[in-house]
Motif scaffolding. Structure first.
Motif, PDB file in Angstrom:
ATOM      1  N   PRO A  14       0.841  -1.219   0.000  1.00  7.92           N
ATOM      2  CA  PRO A  14       0.000   0.000   0.000  1.00  7.92           C
ATOM      3  C   PRO A  14       0.864   1.251   0.000  1.00  7.92           C
ATOM      4  CG  PRO A  14      -0.893  -1.623   1.515  1.00  7.92           C
ATOM      5  CD  PRO A  14       0.432  -2.167   1.043  1.00  7.92           C
ATOM      6  N   GLY A  15       0.482   2.206  -0.839  1.00  9.18           N
ATOM      7  CA  GLY A  15       1.207   3.457  -0.944  1.00  9.18           C
ATOM      8  C   GLY A  15       2.295   3.464  -2.004  1.00  9.18           C
ATOM      9  N   GLN A  16       2.733   2.259  -2.412  1.00  4.93           N
ATOM     10  CA  GLN A  16       3.776   2.182  -3.436  1.00  4.93           C
ATOM     11  C   GLN A  16       3.189   2.358  -4.830  1.00  4.93           C
ATOM     12  OE1 GLN A  16       5.745  -1.646  -2.793  1.00  4.93           O
ATOM     13  NE2 GLN A  16       7.355  -0.640  -1.572  1.00  4.93           N
ATOM     14  N   SER A  17       4.069   2.393  -5.817  1.00  7.37           N
ATOM     15  CA  SER A  17       3.659   2.454  -7.213  1.00  7.37           C
ATOM     16  C   SER A  17       4.060   1.167  -7.921  1.00  7.37           C
ATOM     17  CB  SER A  17       4.324   3.642  -7.924  1.00  7.37           C
ATOM     18  OG  SER A  17       3.884   4.856  -7.404  1.00  7.37           O
ATOM     19  N   VAL A  18       3.224   0.758  -8.858  1.00  7.45           N
ATOM     20  CA  VAL A  18       3.556  -0.390  -9.693  1.00  7.45           C
ATOM     21  C   VAL A  18       3.283  -0.010 -11.152  1.00  7.45           C
ATOM     22  CG1 VAL A  18       3.088  -2.134  -7.942  1.00  7.45           C
ATOM     23  CG2 VAL A  18       1.262  -1.408  -9.490  1.00  7.45           C
ATOM     24  N   THR A  19       4.020  -0.637 -12.043  1.00  4.66           N
ATOM     25  CA  THR A  19       3.831  -0.415 -13.474  1.00  4.66           C
ATOM     26  C   THR A  19       3.649  -1.753 -14.164  1.00  4.66           C
ATOM     27  OG1 THR A  19       5.119   1.630 -13.506  1.00  4.66           O
ATOM     28  CG2 THR A  19       4.861   0.466 -15.596  1.00  4.66           C
ATOM     29  N   ILE A  20       2.636  -1.826 -15.005  1.00  2.00           N
ATOM     30  CA  ILE A  20       2.350  -3.030 -15.781  1.00  2.00           C
ATOM     31  C   ILE A  20       2.636  -2.713 -17.239  1.00  2.00           C
ATOM     32  CG2 ILE A  20       0.594  -4.677 -16.473  1.00  2.00           C
ATOM     33  CD1 ILE A  20      -0.871  -4.006 -13.822  1.00  2.00           C
ATOM     34  N   SER A  21       3.467  -3.523 -17.854  1.00  9.64           N
ATOM     35  CA  SER A  21       3.822  -3.299 -19.252  1.00  9.64           C
ATOM     36  C   SER A  21       2.937  -4.119 -20.175  1.00  9.64           C
ATOM     37  CB  SER A  21       5.289  -3.656 -19.489  1.00  9.64           C
ATOM     38  OG  SER A  21       5.511  -5.026 -19.185  1.00  9.64           O
ATOM     39  N   CYS A  22       2.855  -3.670 -21.404  1.00 11.16           N
ATOM     40  CA  CYS A  22       2.028  -4.316 -22.422  1.00 11.16           C
ATOM     41  C   CYS A  22       2.775  -4.178 -23.745  1.00 11.16           C
ATOM     42  CB  CYS A  22       0.676  -3.629 -22.472  1.00 11.16           C
ATOM     43  SG  CYS A  22      -0.387  -4.078 -23.864  1.00 11.16           S
ATOM     44  N   THR A  23       3.400  -5.251 -24.165  1.00  7.51           N
ATOM     45  CA  THR A  23       4.260  -5.190 -25.349  1.00  7.51           C
ATOM     46  C   THR A  23       3.594  -5.813 -26.556  1.00  7.51           C
ATOM     47  OG1 THR A  23       6.238  -5.249 -23.957  1.00  7.51           O
ATOM     48  CG2 THR A  23       6.507  -5.777 -26.297  1.00  7.51           C
ATOM     49  N   GLY A  24       3.551  -5.027 -27.616  1.00  6.54           N
ATOM     50  CA  GLY A  24       2.987  -5.511 -28.863  1.00  6.54           C
ATOM     51  C   GLY A  24       4.002  -5.416 -29.974  1.00  6.54           C
ATOM     52  N   THR A  25       3.538  -5.011 -31.133  1.00 10.07           N
ATOM     53  CA  THR A  25       4.406  -4.910 -32.303  1.00 10.07           C
ATOM     54  C   THR A  25       4.129  -3.600 -33.037  1.00 10.07           C
ATOM     55  OG1 THR A  25       2.852  -5.913 -33.845  1.00 10.07           O
ATOM     56  CG2 THR A  25       4.227  -7.422 -32.558  1.00 10.07           C
ATOM     57  N   SER A  26       4.841  -3.410 -34.119  1.00  7.45           N
ATOM     58  CA  SER A  26       4.614  -2.222 -34.935  1.00  7.45           C
ATOM     59  C   SER A  26       3.296  -2.294 -35.687  1.00  7.45           C
ATOM     60  CB  SER A  26       5.763  -2.047 -35.933  1.00  7.45           C
ATOM     61  OG  SER A  26       5.868  -3.191 -36.755  1.00  7.45           O
ATOM     62  N   SER A  27       2.622  -3.448 -35.608  1.00  9.97           N
ATOM     63  CA  SER A  27       1.314  -3.612 -36.256  1.00  9.97           C
ATOM     64  C   SER A  27       0.149  -3.326 -35.326  1.00  9.97           C
ATOM     65  CB  SER A  27       1.179  -5.044 -36.803  1.00  9.97           C
ATOM     66  OG  SER A  27       2.117  -5.278 -37.815  1.00  9.97           O
ATOM     67  N   ASP A  28       0.450  -3.073 -34.080  1.00 12.47           N
ATOM     68  CA  ASP A  28      -0.637  -2.753 -33.151  1.00 12.47           C
ATOM     69  C   ASP A  28      -0.226  -1.596 -32.232  1.00 12.47           C
ATOM     70  OD1 ASP A  28       0.902  -4.450 -31.167  1.00 12.47           O
ATOM     71  OD2 ASP A  28       0.056  -6.082 -32.350  1.00 12.47           O
ATOM     72  N   VAL A  29       0.288  -1.900 -31.066  1.00 15.04           N
ATOM     73  CA  VAL A  29       0.613  -0.846 -30.094  1.00 15.04           C
ATOM     74  C   VAL A  29       1.502   0.231 -30.708  1.00 15.04           C
ATOM     75  CG1 VAL A  29       1.751  -0.348 -27.899  1.00 15.04           C
ATOM     76  CG2 VAL A  29       0.337  -2.401 -28.128  1.00 15.04           C
ATOM     77  N   GLY A  30       2.478  -0.180 -31.496  1.00 13.43           N
ATOM     78  CA  GLY A  30       3.441   0.760 -32.024  1.00 13.43           C
ATOM     79  C   GLY A  30       2.907   1.710 -33.074  1.00 13.43           C
ATOM     80  N   SER A  31       1.754   1.374 -33.655  1.00 14.04           N
ATOM     81  CA  SER A  31       1.245   2.187 -34.764  1.00 14.04           C
ATOM     82  C   SER A  31      -0.001   2.991 -34.440  1.00 14.04           C
ATOM     83  CB  SER A  31       0.928   1.280 -35.959  1.00 14.04           C
ATOM     84  OG  SER A  31       2.115   0.802 -36.550  1.00 14.04           O
ATOM     85  N   TYR A  32      -0.641   2.697 -33.329  1.00 13.46           N
ATOM     86  CA  TYR A  32      -1.907   3.353 -33.023  1.00 13.46           C
ATOM     87  C   TYR A  32      -1.950   3.817 -31.565  1.00 13.46           C
ATOM     88  CZ  TYR A  32      -3.134   0.751 -37.226  1.00 13.46           C
ATOM     89  OH  TYR A  32      -3.148   0.233 -38.491  1.00 13.46           O
ATOM     90  N   ASN A  33      -2.620   4.933 -31.363  1.00  8.42           N
ATOM     91  CA  ASN A  33      -2.857   5.396 -29.990  1.00  8.42           C
ATOM     92  C   ASN A  33      -4.188   4.880 -29.464  1.00  8.42           C
ATOM     93  OD1 ASN A  33      -0.427   6.770 -29.632  1.00  8.42           O
ATOM     94  ND2 ASN A  33      -1.225   8.622 -30.614  1.00  8.42           N
ATOM     95  N   ARG A  34      -4.614   3.748 -30.003  1.00 12.70           N
ATOM     96  CA  ARG A  34      -5.876   3.137 -29.577  1.00 12.70           C
ATOM     97  C   ARG A  34      -5.582   2.006 -28.611  1.00 12.70           C
ATOM     98  NH1 ARG A  34      -8.933   3.144 -35.520  1.00 12.70           N
ATOM     99  NH2 ARG A  34      -8.623   5.382 -35.897  1.00 12.70           N
ATOM    100  N   VAL A  35      -4.925   2.372 -27.512  1.00  5.40           N
ATOM    101  CA  VAL A  35      -4.581   1.422 -26.467  1.00  5.40           C
ATOM    102  C   VAL A  35      -5.422   1.751 -25.239  1.00  5.40           C
ATOM    103  CG1 VAL A  35      -2.788   0.552 -24.939  1.00  5.40           C
ATOM    104  CG2 VAL A  35      -2.224   1.157 -27.315  1.00  5.40           C
ATOM    105  N   SER A  36      -6.031   0.736 -24.680  1.00  2.22           N
ATOM    106  CA  SER A  36      -6.854   0.928 -23.493  1.00  2.22           C
ATOM    107  C   SER A  36      -6.485  -0.110 -22.436  1.00  2.22           C
ATOM    108  CB  SER A  36      -8.345   0.846 -23.840  1.00  2.22           C
ATOM    109  OG  SER A  36      -8.634  -0.339 -24.548  1.00  2.22           O
ATOM    110  N   TRP A  37      -6.873   0.184 -21.212  1.00  3.35           N
ATOM    111  CA  TRP A  37      -6.598  -0.697 -20.076  1.00  3.35           C
ATOM    112  C   TRP A  37      -7.877  -0.969 -19.299  1.00  3.35           C
ATOM    113  CZ3 TRP A  37      -1.887  -2.880 -18.870  1.00  3.35           C
ATOM    114  CH2 TRP A  37      -0.773  -2.382 -19.553  1.00  3.35           C
TER     115      TRP A  37
END
Lengths: 110, 117
Positions: A14-37
């Motif tokens: 509690p109180g700390q920070s965590v980061t979750i990564s999501c790795t795709g390719t240049s055909s998805d995450v890398g090419s569009y700002n249409r990323v949601s969580w």
């Protein structure tokens, strides 16, 4: 349509920070700002917490933030609270006009 | 209240068919693209299909292409998913979801489809 890559689990106190990564390719995450969580607690439907990479829907605490660099998107949760314990999924638009989720990350608040 | 309610799930034998419905209330369905997303027991979310506002464009995940058909009746404020040639691996909770800002901003409660003999 390969799933985006997320770590299976992350944890923090509690109180700390965590980061979750999501790795795709240049055909998805890398090419569009249409990323949601999405946040999903057991037995419930998912809930959107970030859309278009870094935007928060109304009602979502500003402890949740999103970003993207290259083919990797990230969700950061700061000031961890017990209620944040849940499964988290990323989602991206793809170059063949379909959508793809990540495999999901289980967040444990210690 | 904006709401999506799925129905039509159940137990079906391999090779069988099922049609899921998703009734929208509190908003006008014709104004939104819509999606189906599924989640196998204990597994993650998987995008299944999308349909545009006037049903002139549909997309499918490779795993269901040629077997599932998404459709909508805007007059009835209802989304559908026709599922044919069902397989054991199609067993999942199926959610309908409304598209907003390229995200799924409204979800139904889900309906369970079990494919088993």
């Amino acid at each position: 349509q390969s799933a985006l890559t997320q770590p299976p689990s992350v944890s923090g106190s509690p109180g700390q920070s965590v980061t979750i990564s999501c790795t795709g390719t240049s055909s998805d995450v890398g090419s569009y700002n249409r990323v949601s969580w999405y946040q999903q607690s057991p037995g419930t439907a998912p809930k959107v917490i970030i859309y278009e990479v870094s935007n928060r829907p109304s009602g979502v605490p500003d402890r949740f933030s999103g970003s993207k660099s290259g083919n990797t998107a990230s969700l950061t949760i700061s000031g961890l609270q017990a209620e944040d314990e849940a499964d988290y999924y990323c989602n991206s638009y793809t170059s063949d006009s379909t959508w793809v989720f990540g495999g999901g990350t289980k967040l444990t608040v210690l | 209240e904006v709401q999506l309610v799925e129905s039509g799930g159940g137990l079906v034998q391999p090779g069988g068919s099922l049609r899921l419905s998703c009734a929208a209330s509190g908003f006008t369905l014709r104004s939104y693209w819509m999606h189906w997303v599924r989640q196998a027991p204990g597994k993650g979310l998987v995008w299944v299909s999308q349909i545009n506002k006037d049903a002139t464009s549909t997309k499918y995940a490779d795993s269901v292409k040629g077997r599932f058909t998404i459709s909508r009746d805007n007059a009835k404020n209802t989304l559908y998913l026709q599922m044919n040639s069902l397989r054991a691996e199609d067993t999942a909770v199926y959610y309908c979801a409304r598209d907003g800002h390229y995200a799924y901003n409204v979800w139904g409660q889900g309906t369970l489809v079990t494919v088993s003999s």
